[in-house]
Write a protein that holds these residues in place. Structure first.
Motif, mmCIF file in Angstrom:
data_model
loop_
_atom_site.group_PDB
_atom_site.id
_atom_site.type_symbol
_atom_site.label_atom_id
_atom_site.label_comp_id
_atom_site.label_asym_id
_atom_site.label_seq_id
_atom_site.Cartn_x
_atom_site.Cartn_y
_atom_site.Cartn_z
ATOM 1 N N PHE A 680 -6.228 13.524 -15.480
ATOM 2 C CA PHE A 680 -6.909 12.415 -14.812
ATOM 3 C C PHE A 680 -6.001 11.886 -13.721
ATOM 4 O O PHE A 680 -4.901 11.396 -13.981
ATOM 5 C CB PHE A 680 -7.287 11.290 -15.787
ATOM 6 N N TYR A 681 -6.502 11.990 -12.490
ATOM 7 C CA TYR A 681 -5.751 11.533 -11.320
ATOM 8 C C TYR A 681 -6.453 10.319 -10.739
ATOM 9 O O TYR A 681 -7.668 10.345 -10.523
ATOM 10 C CB TYR A 681 -5.688 12.657 -10.289
ATOM 11 N N ALA A 682 -5.705 9.249 -10.515
ATOM 12 C CA ALA A 682 -6.300 8.020 -10.001
ATOM 13 C C ALA A 682 -5.515 7.500 -8.805
ATOM 14 O O ALA A 682 -4.347 7.119 -8.937
ATOM 15 C CB ALA A 682 -6.324 6.955 -11.102
ATOM 16 N N LEU A 683 -6.159 7.524 -7.655
ATOM 17 C CA LEU A 683 -5.564 6.924 -6.460
ATOM 18 C C LEU A 683 -6.244 5.589 -6.213
ATOM 19 O O LEU A 683 -7.469 5.533 -6.092
ATOM 20 C CB LEU A 683 -5.741 7.841 -5.250
ATOM 21 N N ASP A 684 -5.455 4.531 -6.182
ATOM 22 C CA ASP A 684 -6.001 3.198 -5.923
ATOM 23 C C ASP A 684 -5.438 2.630 -4.630
ATOM 24 O O ASP A 684 -4.243 2.748 -4.360
ATOM 25 C CB ASP A 684 -5.653 2.242 -7.075
ATOM 26 N N ASP A 685 -6.327 2.014 -3.865
ATOM 27 C CA ASP A 685 -5.888 1.258 -2.698
ATOM 28 C C ASP A 685 -6.300 -0.190 -2.922
ATOM 29 O O ASP A 685 -7.477 -0.533 -2.832
ATOM 30 C CB ASP A 685 -6.509 1.810 -1.415
ATOM 31 N N CYS A 686 -5.325 -1.014 -3.285
ATOM 32 C CA CYS A 686 -5.619 -2.429 -3.538
ATOM 33 C C CYS A 686 -4.971 -3.289 -2.457
ATOM 34 O O CYS A 686 -4.635 -4.445 -2.687
ATOM 35 C CB CYS A 686 -5.141 -2.833 -4.926
ATOM 36 N N GLY A 687 -4.805 -2.696 -1.276
ATOM 37 C CA GLY A 687 -4.137 -3.433 -0.211
ATOM 38 C C GLY A 687 -2.661 -3.587 -0.533
ATOM 39 O O GLY A 687 -2.066 -2.716 -1.182
ATOM 40 N N THR A 688 -2.078 -4.701 -0.123
ATOM 41 C CA THR A 688 -0.660 -4.959 -0.377
ATOM 42 C C THR A 688 -0.391 -4.922 -1.883
ATOM 43 O O THR A 688 -1.132 -5.513 -2.666
ATOM 44 C CB THR A 688 -0.275 -6.341 0.182
ATOM 45 N N ARG A 689 0.655 -4.224 -2.276
ATOM 46 C CA ARG A 689 0.969 -4.059 -3.701
ATOM 47 C C ARG A 689 2.050 -5.066 -4.093
ATOM 48 O O ARG A 689 3.158 -5.021 -3.571
ATOM 49 C CB ARG A 689 1.422 -2.623 -3.962
ATOM 50 N N ILE A 690 1.729 -5.955 -4.998
ATOM 51 C CA ILE A 690 2.663 -7.020 -5.378
ATOM 52 C C ILE A 690 3.705 -6.509 -6.369
ATOM 53 O O ILE A 690 4.897 -6.684 -6.181
ATOM 54 C CB ILE A 690 1.898 -8.224 -5.972
ATOM 55 N N ASN A 691 3.237 -5.857 -7.443
ATOM 56 C CA ASN A 691 4.149 -5.336 -8.469
ATOM 57 C C ASN A 691 3.630 -3.965 -8.916
ATOM 58 O O ASN A 691 2.692 -3.878 -9.708
ATOM 59 C CB ASN A 691 4.214 -6.310 -9.654
ATOM 60 N N PRO A 692 4.225 -2.903 -8.403
ATOM 61 C CA PRO A 692 3.707 -1.549 -8.692
ATOM 62 C C PRO A 692 3.637 -1.234 -10.183
ATOM 63 O O PRO A 692 2.713 -0.541 -10.627
ATOM 64 C CB PRO A 692 4.721 -0.635 -7.979
ATOM 65 N N TYR A 746 -1.451 6.086 -4.785
ATOM 66 C CA TYR A 746 -1.976 4.961 -3.990
ATOM 67 C C TYR A 746 -1.925 5.242 -2.507
ATOM 68 O O TYR A 746 -1.177 6.098 -2.039
ATOM 69 C CB TYR A 746 -1.191 3.680 -4.299
ATOM 70 N N THR A 747 -2.760 4.518 -1.811
ATOM 71 C CA THR A 747 -2.596 4.309 -0.374
ATOM 72 C C THR A 747 -2.615 2.796 -0.187
ATOM 73 O O THR A 747 -2.975 2.064 -1.107
ATOM 74 C CB THR A 747 -3.731 4.950 0.452
ATOM 75 N N VAL A 748 -2.203 2.320 0.984
ATOM 76 C CA VAL A 748 -2.173 0.876 1.220
ATOM 77 C C VAL A 748 -2.947 0.549 2.496
ATOM 78 O O VAL A 748 -2.535 0.922 3.586
ATOM 79 C CB VAL A 748 -0.721 0.350 1.344
ATOM 80 N N THR A 749 -4.083 -0.101 2.316
ATOM 81 C CA THR A 749 -4.874 -0.590 3.449
ATOM 82 C C THR A 749 -5.058 -2.090 3.247
ATOM 83 O O THR A 749 -5.933 -2.516 2.497
ATOM 84 C CB THR A 749 -6.253 0.102 3.496
ATOM 85 N N PRO A 750 -4.188 -2.894 3.851
ATOM 86 C CA PRO A 750 -4.225 -4.337 3.556
ATOM 87 C C PRO A 750 -5.567 -4.975 3.927
ATOM 88 O O PRO A 750 -6.243 -4.526 4.844
ATOM 89 C CB PRO A 750 -3.099 -4.905 4.428
ATOM 90 N N SER A 751 -5.893 -6.042 3.210
ATOM 91 C CA SER A 751 -7.054 -6.851 3.596
ATOM 92 C C SER A 751 -6.673 -7.642 4.828
ATOM 93 O O SER A 751 -5.652 -8.330 4.832
ATOM 94 C CB SER A 751 -7.432 -7.808 2.467
ATOM 95 N N PRO A 752 -7.497 -7.573 5.868
ATOM 96 C CA PRO A 752 -7.140 -8.290 7.105
ATOM 97 C C PRO A 752 -7.270 -9.807 6.992
ATOM 98 O O PRO A 752 -6.687 -10.528 7.777
ATOM 99 C CB PRO A 752 -8.145 -7.736 8.120
ATOM 100 N N HIS A 753 -8.018 -10.294 5.997
ATOM 101 C CA HIS A 753 -8.234 -11.736 5.944
ATOM 102 C C HIS A 753 -7.444 -12.434 4.850
ATOM 103 O O HIS A 753 -7.452 -13.650 4.740
ATOM 104 C CB HIS A 753 -9.732 -12.048 5.787
ATOM 105 N N HIS A 754 -6.784 -11.677 3.988
ATOM 106 C CA HIS A 754 -6.011 -12.283 2.905
ATOM 107 C C HIS A 754 -4.599 -12.564 3.408
ATOM 108 O O HIS A 754 -4.017 -11.738 4.102
ATOM 109 C CB HIS A 754 -5.982 -11.312 1.716
ATOM 110 N N PRO A 755 -4.038 -13.728 3.058
ATOM 111 C CA PRO A 755 -2.732 -14.100 3.618
ATOM 112 C C PRO A 755 -1.651 -13.040 3.438
ATOM 113 O O PRO A 755 -0.795 -12.883 4.313
ATOM 114 C CB PRO A 755 -2.370 -15.376 2.852
#
Lengths: 809, 284
Positions: A680-692, A746-755
């Motif tokens: 099972f392979y899971a790639l998540d993009d949750c924007g900026t990663r706070i604590n991997p 993971y990949t990282v695509t930040p939310s443009p509207h979140h601080p």
């Protein structure tokens, strides 16, 4: 106070801020059995309450005789609807605009419904008392099928039919039948039907997303303590939204809100089960008011599975149209939603089917239409978002199954079909046909990374060989490759369209910096295992330049925490996380003025650098945040108030849209229906990663609940409305033994509207995981003619699929 | 999940147990590990005013070996079975089966005696003991008697044991040949969807003895004499295994539950038995 850490890299590391796999500060107590859960609360003179529950799914109550129960030593009182009626508390409002019986008022509508509340000096006496309450039931016809409910003459909710037999509108508009709750529509009906009617290719499918249950390890419960001297009610409970509970308790009890203190202590998992208000809370409060003693009510496992907040139970029918080349042109979806005896869904008020209108998924679908009909049946109420944002698992399962069915119709590879239809990176912000504005995404990059990681072409070649071997009689095992690409919609939400019971779904953070450079921050959310005390401190550390280890995070006490709507729907990081960052920036703004004063320069001549303010162009001249904090309390600075505190209430401008790409590889024993998930392979993009590290834990947990739901977990009823899966023997809760190894990426695509660009991750793996597991089962049988079969994919249902496809001949 | 009030007794010897049983009749039940009885009491499906805990009773523990037999005290736990090296050598099917029962925590408490005496058709040990031709020792006010496992089970929770008797030991002849305990279950801790216990003796290329029993496919464990007989004298080719499976299917009577409908259980029973036979034969 001189900082001993001078190297910039070391100073960043010392903060343990954003991006650091900081160890969870909560775990010291959890791993040593030192957590403090509701059932750990013991108060002087505390008594206990528990329910007499209906053995029938639909029955009229002719009489209740509690006299024998009251003879049991230790039994103090037996409350029935008649006792609550003078207080107006025999019914209570639900979060969905309906009302629900607190105790059976003349009839029962589901097995396990609360009929009477036995109050006793201890649990044992209460249990004995329950056995002796004599309830005379007259059985009524039972309806467990929502389609039958819409045709039946049997009226489940007489309270919703006018005396002249007409049907008053419900909370969400006109009702078509006495057992009908609402119709909710999104999109354009006629254009969608026209596109589908004229399409080159159309795939149709009906699917049932079965009823299941969040089943947190800790069941629901509370302790209510009414202090008759000062008139204050304290209510400890397993609440995912303590402030909302305070407001609801105030509204229905008439106790002024400042006299109510709601406390959520440590919570042993929620997953949506602990969002709503339950009869146990109301009865405990009433019992405490009546007796003047603290009253504890704790569900047992069967109570929890059978009565508090189920999830799903959606009958979904779809049509998807495309060109011969596979470009999707339209999507039509109808849902018949089984809500049970009361509509107690936990959705934002304007969304009676939650965010089901995210069902166009990750694809650029120009035209779409959705209609949802809510229906009453003789099942328990609920309809909560089990480890997902509101109805998003249903939506994502629907579209990810429709994509697979369309791929079959087109005779096309399902990975390629997704690739052709993904919303392209340059289309963001993207407004979907059903109205949502997706904030950001890069789906193609994530998809290619996932397919490469699992060697998708290699897997397909292996599968082709397996099919050949199977046909040649060399193996009885088939191989499935389960694909899933999901887009979540989380972070509810903007006050302009998201409220619960009229309460806007903003959230909040209040920060106090102590003179010696440590801090406490309080939020309107409440962790149930997500690790907020760890991650919110990290957000703050990066914002205010004090080490995360020096920041206490506190949640769950309405007397101290600022008002917020709580934790569910992956809203904590998108909303309260944003409030935390914004409050931190207010701290920093004041700190900048203090620093400038101390350094004897203009405010604009200093700039923030990790953990200090530095004079521009003169890095040797600086004041650390620690020094600034102390100055805030010991210096008389002209024009600046003493102290260093801030509060922020954050109303998000938009939802956030995390996404991900999952691949499941499964072997299936055709003869026994036994499955083996070998990858099972899971790639998540949750924007900026706070604590991997915490993200990885969240992904593991969400995938495991996805495994459960897809492969066996269900709340099943027989024709009489009896719950067939009321214990953990039959309700599938995976253990380490059943769980496969997970590979996370993971990949990282930040939310443009979140601080800070974060999107939330707790629920993504569940939302994306269910279709990945399910599609693997379907994919294994695709070569033998399977289009769709309903979950859960337990042994016998898989065996039945193989049997019906003639594979046992 | 709170049982009705009960008196808890903890006698030190068997005489104490028997006198309590005589005194309280069908109001008393003995408890070994408690993993079947306690949940039933908590669900208030079993009403036990007098609960007699056997854990202090002398003489009910221990695994003892003689030349031709192995004796398991009733209080021997599944965990004891798994950890006993000599048992693993002389009767490896016991260890293979015990490892498929519940989970380690339950196996620390769950006993052989409780497992076989309760008469729960879902338990694994009854079928296993029928396969091994075990004898159960029952002690009552009238004295001691031995009942073969194959004659012990009458219906679900109904056995040849009288209310005033205690099952004290299980004795098996040392098994010969190849073995297999094959079990399909939905998850850890579950009862079998279907399970098969098989012992096979091979001489040259021929099967000279075979014993087959099935679990959770009827209201009692099913010892299928005919299934074993179908293998004897054969080389266990496809036809012989098919004949054994067909014979076994004639002896079981599964019912539908959450594990699946009858047709599925019958199919899986056949598959499981066939695999058990193949594995036992490979080890014979």
């Amino acid at each position: 106070m001189k900082d001993d850490v001078e190297n910039r890299e070391d100073r960043v590391a010392n903060l343990k801020g954003l991006g650091c796999s900081r160890k969870r500060v909560e775990d010291a107590r959890f791993t040593q059995g030192k957590g403090n859960y509701v059932d750990d609360i013991k108060l002087d003179g505390m008594i206990f309450g528990d329910f007499v529950r209906s053995p029938y799914a639909h029955a009229r109550i002719k009489s209740i005789d509690a006299s024998a129960a009251l003879e049991v030593p230790g039994v103090l009182a037996v409350l029935t609807a008649k006792d609550l009626e003078p207080l107006g508390l025999h019914w209570m409002p639900t979060l969905a605009g309906d009302k629900q019986m607190v105790l059976a008022d003349g009839k029962v509508l589901f097995q396990g419904q609360e009929v009477a509340f036995v109050v006793a000096e201890d649990r044992y006496a209460a249990a004995d008392g329950i056995e002796l309450v004599e309830v005379d039931y007259e059985e009524l016809p039972v309806i467990v099928d929502p389609f039958e409910a819409l045709k039946s003459d049997v009226v489940l909710r007489e309270d919703l039919v006018a005396e002249d037999g007409s049907l008053p509108d419900g909370a969400h508009g006109p009702r078509k039948h006495a057992n009908h709750i609402f119709t909710w529509e999104a999109g354009d009906k006629d254009p969608t039907e026209e596109v589908i009617a004229n399409a080159e290719v159309v795939a149709e499918e009906s699917m049932y997303y079965h009823r299941t249950h969040p089943c947190p390890l800790e069941t629901c419960g509370c302790v209510a303590s009414m202090d008759k001297v000062n008139g204050k009610l304290t209510l400890w409970g397993t609440f995912q939204a303590p402030h909302a509970i305070r407001t609801v308790v105030s509204l229905i009890s008439g106790i002024e809100e400042h006299n109510i203190r709601v406390i959520s202590p440590d919570i042993g998992g929620g997953f949506g089960n602990k969002v709503g208000a339950y009869p146990g809370y109301v009865c405990s409060v009433v019992a405490s008011i009546v007796t003047g003693k603290p009253v504890k009510w704790i569900e047992d496992r069967m109570d929890n599975l059978m009565t508090t907040a189920f999830a799903r139970d959606y009958w979904m029918t779809g049509k998807i149209s495309a060109t011969k080349e596979g470009k999707i042109t339209g999507l039509h979806c109808h849902v018949t939603a089984d809500h049970g005896g009361f509509d107690a869904c936990a959705d934002p008020t304007k969304f009676p089917a939650g965010f089901m209108n995210i069902c166009t998924g990750s694809y650029d679908i120009p035209t779409a239409y959705l209609a949802v009909d809510g229906v009453y049946t003789n099942k328990a109420p609920g309809g909560v978002s089990y480890r997902c944002s509101f109805r998003v698992t249903e939506a994502v399962y629907f579209i990810e199954r429709m994509i697979e069915v369309l791929a079959i119709e087109l005779n096309m590879d399902a990975a390629e079909l997704r690739r052709v239809n993904f919303i392209r990176k340059e289309q963001f912000p993207y407004t979907a046909a059903l109205g949502w504005e997706y904030d950001s995404g890069d789906y193609h990059t994530a998809w290619e990374k996932a397919l490469k990681a699992v060697d998708y072409e290699g897997l397909r070649a292996e599968q082709a060989q397996r099919i050949a071997d199977f046909k040649a009689g060399k193996t009885r095992s088939l191989m499935g490759i389960g694909l899933s690409f999901f887009t979540e919609i989380v972070g509810a939400g903007p006050v302009k369209n998201c409220d619960i019971l009229g309460l806007g779904m903003f959230d909040s953070c209040e920060i106090r910096i102590h003179p010696t450079g440590s801090a406490i921050a309080r939020l309107g959310t409440i962790s149930q295992g997500q690790g907020h005390a760890t991650t919110f401190a990290q957000i703050l550390a990066s914002e205010i330049g004090l080490p995360a280890d020096s920041i206490t995070i506190e949640e769950g006490d309405t007397d101290t925490a600022p008002y917020g709507l709580g934790t569910y729907g992956s809203r904590s990081t998108p909303v309260a996380g944003a409030a935390t960052a914004m409050a931190g920036r207010k701290i920093r703004a004041k700190a900048q003025m203090i620093a400038a004063y101390l350094l004897e320069v203009h405010d604009n001549d200093v700039e923030f650098d990790v953990d200090r303010f530095v004079v521009k162009g003169a890095p040797e001249r600086f004041k650390t945040m620690k020094e600034i904090a102390f100055a805030a309390y010991n210096q008389a600075i002209p024009g600046i108030e003493p102290g260093l505190e801030a509060v922020s209430y954050y109303d998000p401008p938009n939802m956030t849209y995390p996404f991900g790409a999952y691949v499941c590889v499964m072997d299936i024993d055709v003869d026994t229906g036994v499955t083996d998930i070998r990858r099972f392979y899971a790639l998540d993009d949750c924007g900026t990663r706070i604590n991997p590290m915490i993200i990885e834990g969240q992904v593991h947990g969400g995938l495991t609940e996805a495994l459960a739901v897809a492969m066996g977990q269900e709340i099943a009823y027989d024709d009489m409305g009896n719950v067939k899966t009321g214990t953990l023997m039959d309700f599938f809760l995976p253990t380490a033994w059943e769980v496969p190894n997970y590979e996370t990426d993971y990949t990282v695509t930040p939310s443009p509207h979140h601080p800070i660009g974060a999107k939330g991750v707790g629920e993504s793996p569940h939302v994306g995981g269910v279709p990945a597991f399910s599609n693997a089962v379907h994919d294994a049988f695709r070569a033998f003619g399977l289009r769709h079969t309903n979950m859960p994919h337990d042994h016998w249902r898989i065996w039945r699929t193989a049997h019906e496809l003639g594979l046992h001949a | 999940m709170i049982p009705a009030a009960f008196e808890y007794h903890r006698p030190k010897d068997l005489d104490g147990v028997l006198s309590l049983l005589t005194e309280h009749g069908d109001e008393a039940r003995v408890m070994a590990g408690g993993h079947s009885l306690i949940p039933m009491m908590k669900l208030r499906m079993a009403d036990v005013p007098h609960l007699i805990d056997l854990q202090d009773v002398a003489g009910l523990t221990g695994i003892s070996h003689s030349d031709n037999t192995i004796r398991l005290g009733a209080m021997v736990t599944q965990h004891d079975i798994i950890g006993d090296a000599k048992l693993a050598e002389r009767a490896p099917i016991l260890r293979e089966a015990a490892l498929q029962i519940a989970d380690p925590q339950v196996r620390y408490m769950g006993t052989v005696g409780g497992n076989v005496a309760n008469g729960d058709p879902g338990n694994d040990m009854p079928g296993l003991m029928q396969c091994l031709d075990a004898v159960f020792t029952l002690v009552g006010p009238e004295g001691t008697r031995d009942v073969p496992a194959r004659d012990f089970y009458e219906a679900a929770y109904m056995t040849a044991r009288e209310d005033d008797e205690v099952l004290t030991a299980v004795t098996i002849p040392v098994p010969r040949g190849g073995y297999a305990y094959e079990k399909q279950k939905r998850k850890i801790g579950d009862y079998a969807t279907a399970a098969a216990a098989v012992q096979i003796v091979k001489d040259g290329g021929t099967c000279t003895a075979a014993s087959i029993a099935m679990t959770n496919l009827s209201d009692t464990p099913v010892y299928s004499d005919a299934a074993g007989a179908a293998l004897i004298g054969t080389s266990l080719d496809d036809a012989a295994r098919a004949a054994a499976v067909a014979a076994m299917l004639g002896d079981i009577d599964p019912t539908e539950d959450n594990r699946g409908p009858v047709a599925f259980k019958i199919h899986v029973a056949g598959v499981i038995l066939n695999r058990a036979i193949e594995r036992a034969w490979a080890r014979a």
